[in-house]
Motif scaffolding. Structure first.
Motif, short mmCIF file in Angstrom:
data_model
loop_
_atom_site.label_atom_id
_atom_site.label_comp_id
_atom_site.label_asym_id
_atom_site.label_seq_id
_atom_site.Cartn_x
_atom_site.Cartn_y
_atom_site.Cartn_z
N LEU A 92 6.80 -2.31 -11.48
CA LEU A 92 7.34 -3.34 -12.38
C LEU A 92 7.64 -2.78 -13.78
O LEU A 92 8.67 -3.12 -14.37
CB LEU A 92 6.38 -4.54 -12.48
CG LEU A 92 6.91 -5.70 -13.34
CD1 LEU A 92 8.23 -6.25 -12.81
CD2 LEU A 92 5.87 -6.83 -13.44
N ASP A 104 10.34 -14.78 -9.81
CA ASP A 104 10.66 -14.28 -8.46
C ASP A 104 12.17 -14.01 -8.36
O ASP A 104 12.60 -12.95 -7.88
CB ASP A 104 10.29 -15.32 -7.39
CG ASP A 104 8.78 -15.43 -7.18
OD1 ASP A 104 8.06 -14.46 -7.50
OD2 ASP A 104 8.34 -16.48 -6.69
N TYR A 163 3.21 -7.05 2.16
CA TYR A 163 3.49 -7.95 1.03
C TYR A 163 3.83 -9.37 1.49
O TYR A 163 4.25 -10.20 0.69
CB TYR A 163 4.61 -7.36 0.16
CG TYR A 163 4.21 -6.02 -0.41
CD1 TYR A 163 3.42 -5.96 -1.56
CD2 TYR A 163 4.54 -4.83 0.23
CE1 TYR A 163 3.00 -4.74 -2.06
CE2 TYR A 163 4.12 -3.60 -0.26
CZ TYR A 163 3.35 -3.56 -1.41
OH TYR A 163 2.93 -2.36 -1.90
N GLU A 208 9.47 -6.94 -6.68
CA GLU A 208 9.55 -5.84 -7.64
C GLU A 208 9.52 -4.45 -7.00
O GLU A 208 9.83 -3.46 -7.66
CB GLU A 208 8.40 -5.94 -8.65
CG GLU A 208 7.04 -5.50 -8.09
CD GLU A 208 5.86 -5.97 -8.94
OE1 GLU A 208 5.96 -7.03 -9.57
OE2 GLU A 208 4.84 -5.26 -8.96
N LEU A 209 9.15 -4.35 -5.73
CA LEU A 209 9.03 -3.03 -5.09
C LEU A 209 10.33 -2.24 -5.26
O LEU A 209 11.41 -2.81 -5.24
CB LEU A 209 8.75 -3.19 -3.60
CG LEU A 209 7.41 -3.84 -3.24
CD1 LEU A 209 7.37 -4.15 -1.74
CD2 LEU A 209 6.25 -2.94 -3.63
N ARG A 229 4.90 -9.49 -5.72
CA ARG A 229 5.16 -8.04 -5.68
C ARG A 229 6.34 -7.69 -4.79
O ARG A 229 7.03 -6.71 -5.03
CB ARG A 229 3.90 -7.30 -5.21
CG ARG A 229 2.76 -7.37 -6.22
CD ARG A 229 1.50 -6.76 -5.66
NE ARG A 229 1.10 -7.46 -4.43
CZ ARG A 229 0.15 -7.05 -3.62
NH1 ARG A 229 -0.49 -5.92 -3.85
NH2 ARG A 229 -0.16 -7.75 -2.53
N THR A 278 -0.51 -10.25 -9.84
CA THR A 278 -0.85 -8.89 -9.43
C THR A 278 0.46 -8.10 -9.34
O THR A 278 1.45 -8.61 -8.80
CB THR A 278 -1.52 -8.90 -8.04
OG1 THR A 278 -2.60 -9.84 -8.07
CG2 THR A 278 -2.03 -7.53 -7.66
N HIS A 279 0.49 -6.91 -9.87
CA HIS A 279 1.74 -6.13 -9.84
C HIS A 279 1.51 -4.70 -9.35
O HIS A 279 0.38 -4.21 -9.35
CB HIS A 279 2.38 -6.10 -11.23
CG HIS A 279 2.87 -7.44 -11.67
ND1 HIS A 279 3.89 -8.10 -11.04
CD2 HIS A 279 2.43 -8.28 -12.65
CE1 HIS A 279 4.09 -9.27 -11.63
NE2 HIS A 279 3.22 -9.41 -12.60
N THR A 280 2.60 -4.09 -8.95
CA THR A 280 2.57 -2.68 -8.56
C THR A 280 3.01 -1.84 -9.76
O THR A 280 3.46 -2.39 -10.78
CB THR A 280 3.56 -2.41 -7.40
OG1 THR A 280 4.88 -2.61 -7.91
CG2 THR A 280 3.31 -3.36 -6.24
N SER A 281 2.95 -0.53 -9.60
CA SER A 281 3.39 0.34 -10.70
C SER A 281 4.91 0.33 -10.86
O SER A 281 5.44 0.91 -11.79
CB SER A 281 2.91 1.78 -10.45
OG SER A 281 3.46 2.24 -9.23
N ARG A 338 -1.02 -14.38 -7.55
CA ARG A 338 0.09 -14.26 -8.50
C ARG A 338 -0.35 -13.51 -9.75
O ARG A 338 -1.45 -13.73 -10.25
CB ARG A 338 0.54 -15.66 -8.94
CG ARG A 338 1.34 -16.39 -7.93
CD ARG A 338 2.82 -16.14 -8.18
NE ARG A 338 3.61 -16.82 -7.15
CZ ARG A 338 4.94 -16.74 -7.09
NH1 ARG A 338 5.61 -16.04 -7.97
NH2 ARG A 338 5.59 -17.35 -6.14
N GLU A 343 0.79 -12.43 0.49
CA GLU A 343 0.72 -12.94 -0.89
C GLU A 343 1.67 -14.12 -1.10
O GLU A 343 1.47 -14.93 -2.00
CB GLU A 343 1.07 -11.83 -1.89
CG GLU A 343 2.53 -11.40 -1.85
CD GLU A 343 2.94 -10.41 -2.94
OE1 GLU A 343 2.22 -10.28 -3.94
OE2 GLU A 343 3.99 -9.76 -2.76
#
Lengths: 306, 274
Positions: free
Chosen positions: B255, B51, B197, B116-117, B113, B250-253, B248, B200
């Motif tokens: 990253l 994080d 977000y 990382e956005l 997430r 789970t990611h977005t495009s 935990r 989460e």
């Protein structure tokens, strides 16, 4: 303070303070020099700033981020020193992004690899220290005091740069090659940081008479070369100057002549990265306009409510 | 030039407190006694470390882009604090910090997430920092009583840092929310963008039921109270946007490109030492 009182303070090696009377030309010279120095700190964040997100270890990342933060801090207190002379930061920033005020020529060269971070620390910050240590005794008090703090932090910057290079030359062949390549590219621009040769530096005599400057460009350049040669030997890199050799008679190193036409081109705005550096600064400033307006509007509302 | 030599010599002193934590030439965890970390503790430290690492990386992108120099200094400072937290947390896993940062693929990262956005405008930065630091401060505050003494010490140090981050973000939230029409509009847009977000942050991972950990669900009340207070002062409504309580991992495009940049030099010089 009468004009003769100003001369008297200078003669006795004391400091001129913001409320003292001073000749207009002295004030203008100080504003120009301090603003140029502040702009250099801020523009100087860009060539290294690019590498923060790419630093190859977390320790190197922390060192570089701390260094670039220091540069923003130096910019802040140099602008504050300039403001004691009756100008304001917003106006100086506008002059920078309009191309009406200059910054150090060195930041118009590109940073092509992580070795450049080390070489900038070693050579560029080393040259800056040579230039700035004597300014700790400059005749304008706020500038001299700002320089003491700047120089202390610059010495860390130089040390971290040299330490990075020491680590890299002990590493792989690719790392050693990257270090030599960076030294080849930054050596001559570093020598140019001291400005044109004394014969072509019309302001030097007056700046020295006013004790703004303590040494000439050529004296400082010589000092830098003498200091750097043994460091280069210890590092195991070659400085790209076939004329560089010790002169026992002079007690100094002889060295080749920098390309002064190149310096003129870079200073007049035609270096490899001038347009990019100023455009980035302009974009940051313009994109921040709504934020600054909001802060002002909020402060006004608070003031009205109080 | 002898008259300058003393000044020059004085510059090479070793002990300057202004130098940031963890940037010296020694191990930042030197002197901290550590019991070997079990698998669950390591997994937990990795989450909290990721994080901080990824949020710091996004803050680093703001360098030389801030609206004022004061913010330039503040954002670098916050980025450095979080990087320092990441380093000690990654070290607490018992693995090498650089192996973890530079030689993992996106799917192995454990950060939320929110961190990382991609960056947006300054309002986006302020809202993200407000949400992140309000959540993290509540977490670290409780973690300072962790059953793992090392983690407790790391958290106690982090509390002081993140309290400043939250304060910085809250002040800007108020200035921008209660500033001009444009700044108010931008803040509402950023809140709407980032609010999905939020849920989460309070979804418990299995390791968060361990005695060394804090149950994130227990942080929700404090989070809601602080956010409600700040947004009310800022004349901003709490967004009415449904969130996605993803687990935990789970990611977005966003990253992958972030890591590609972060790891680019390390990967270009295999076998190198830095």
């Amino acid at each position: 303070m009468s004009p003769s009182a100003f001369e008297d303070v200078i003669a006795r090696d004391q400091r001129i303070e913001p409320r003292d009377e001073m000749p207009d030309a002295y004030r203008k010279t100080m504003v120009r020099q301090i603003a140029q120095h502040a702009h250099s700190e801020i523009i100087g964040m860009q060539p290294e700033g690019y590498w923060i997100t790419r630093a190859p270890s977390l320790r190197r990342k922390a060192i570089l981020l701390a260094k670039v933060q220091d540069e923003a801090g130096h910019g802040l207190y140099l602008y504050a020193a300039a403001e004691t002379l009756g100008v304001d930061r917003a106006d100086l920033t506008q002059r920078l992004i309009d191309g009406r005020q200059k910054y150090s020529s060195i930041f118009n060269y590109p940073t092509l690899s992580y070795a450049d971070v080390g070489v900038i620390g070693w050579l560029v910050d080393g040259a800056a220290i040579c230039n700035q240590v004597p300014l700790c005794r400059s005749s304008y008090g706020p500038y001299a005091r700002a320089m003491i703090r700047v120089c202390k932090e610059e010495s860390f910057h130089q040390r971290q740069g040299y330490e990075l290079l020491m680590t890299m030359v002990r590493g792989t062949a690719a790392q050693r090659a990257a270090v030599q390549d960076a030294v080849d590219r930054w050596w001559w621009p570093s020598l140019m940081m001291f400005g044109p040769p004394d014969a072509d530096s019309p302001n030097t005599a007056r700046s020295m008479a006013w004790k703004i400057k303590r040494h000439t460009n050529d004296e400082l350049r010589q000092r830098f070369v003498d200091m750097t040669v043994p460091q280069a030997e210890f590092l195991g890199v070659t400085l790209p100057d076939p004329e560089l050799r010790w002169n026992a008679g002079r007690g100094h190193h002889d060295f080749g002549t920098p390309d002064w036409d190149e310096l003129k081109r870079v200073i007049s705005g035609d270096g490899p990265c001038n347009a990019e550096r100023v455009a980035n600064r302009r974009r940051a400033h313009e994109e921040g306009a709504w934020v600054r307006e909001a802060a002002t509007a909020h402060a006004r509302k608070k003031g009205a409510a109080a | 030039m002898n008259d300058d030599d003393n000044v020059y010599a004085a510059l090479t002193e070793d002990n300057d407190a202004r130098w940031a934590f963890g940037t010296g030439f020694s191990d930042p965890l030197a002197g901290v006694e550590m019991a070997p970390a079990g698998e669950d503790l390591a997994a937990y430290c990795l989450m909290l470390g990721d994080d901080a690492l990824i949020m710091s990386q996004r803050l680093q992108e703001w360098v030389a882009r801030a609206p004022e120099l004061e913010d330039e200094v503040a954002l670098a400072n916050i980025g450095l604090d979080l990087l320092g937290q990441a380093r000690v947390l990654l070290a607490r896993t018992g693995r090498d910090e650089d192996d973890l940062a530079y030689r993992r693929a996106a799917a192995e990262f454990r950060n939320v997430r929110l961190a990382e956005l991609p960056n947006g405008d300054f309002a986006h930065l302020v809202v993200r920092l407000l949400v992140f630091s309000t959540w993290r401060l509540a977490l670290l505050d409780r973690l300072a009583a962790s059953a793992d003494p090392t983690l407790a010490a790391i958290a106690a140090k982090g509390v002081k840092e993140v309290a400043y981050h939250r304060d910085y973000a809250a002040r800007w939230t108020v200035r921008l929310g209660d500033g001009t029409d444009e700044s108010h509009r931008r803040m509402r847009r950023a809140l709407d963008e980032l609010w999905p977000y939020v849920p989460e942050l309070f979804v418990a991972d299995p390791v968060e039921s361990e005695p060394f950990a804090v149950d994130p669900a227990s942080l929700r009340d404090e989070f809601d109270q602080v956010i409600a207070h700040v947004l009310e002062t800022a004349t901003l409504p709490i967004p009415d946007v449904a969130g996605d309580p993803a687990p935990r991992g789970t990611h977005t495009s966003a990253l992958e490109p972030l890591l590609e940049e972060m790891q680019s030099v390390a990967r270009a010089f295999p076998e190198a030492t830095w």
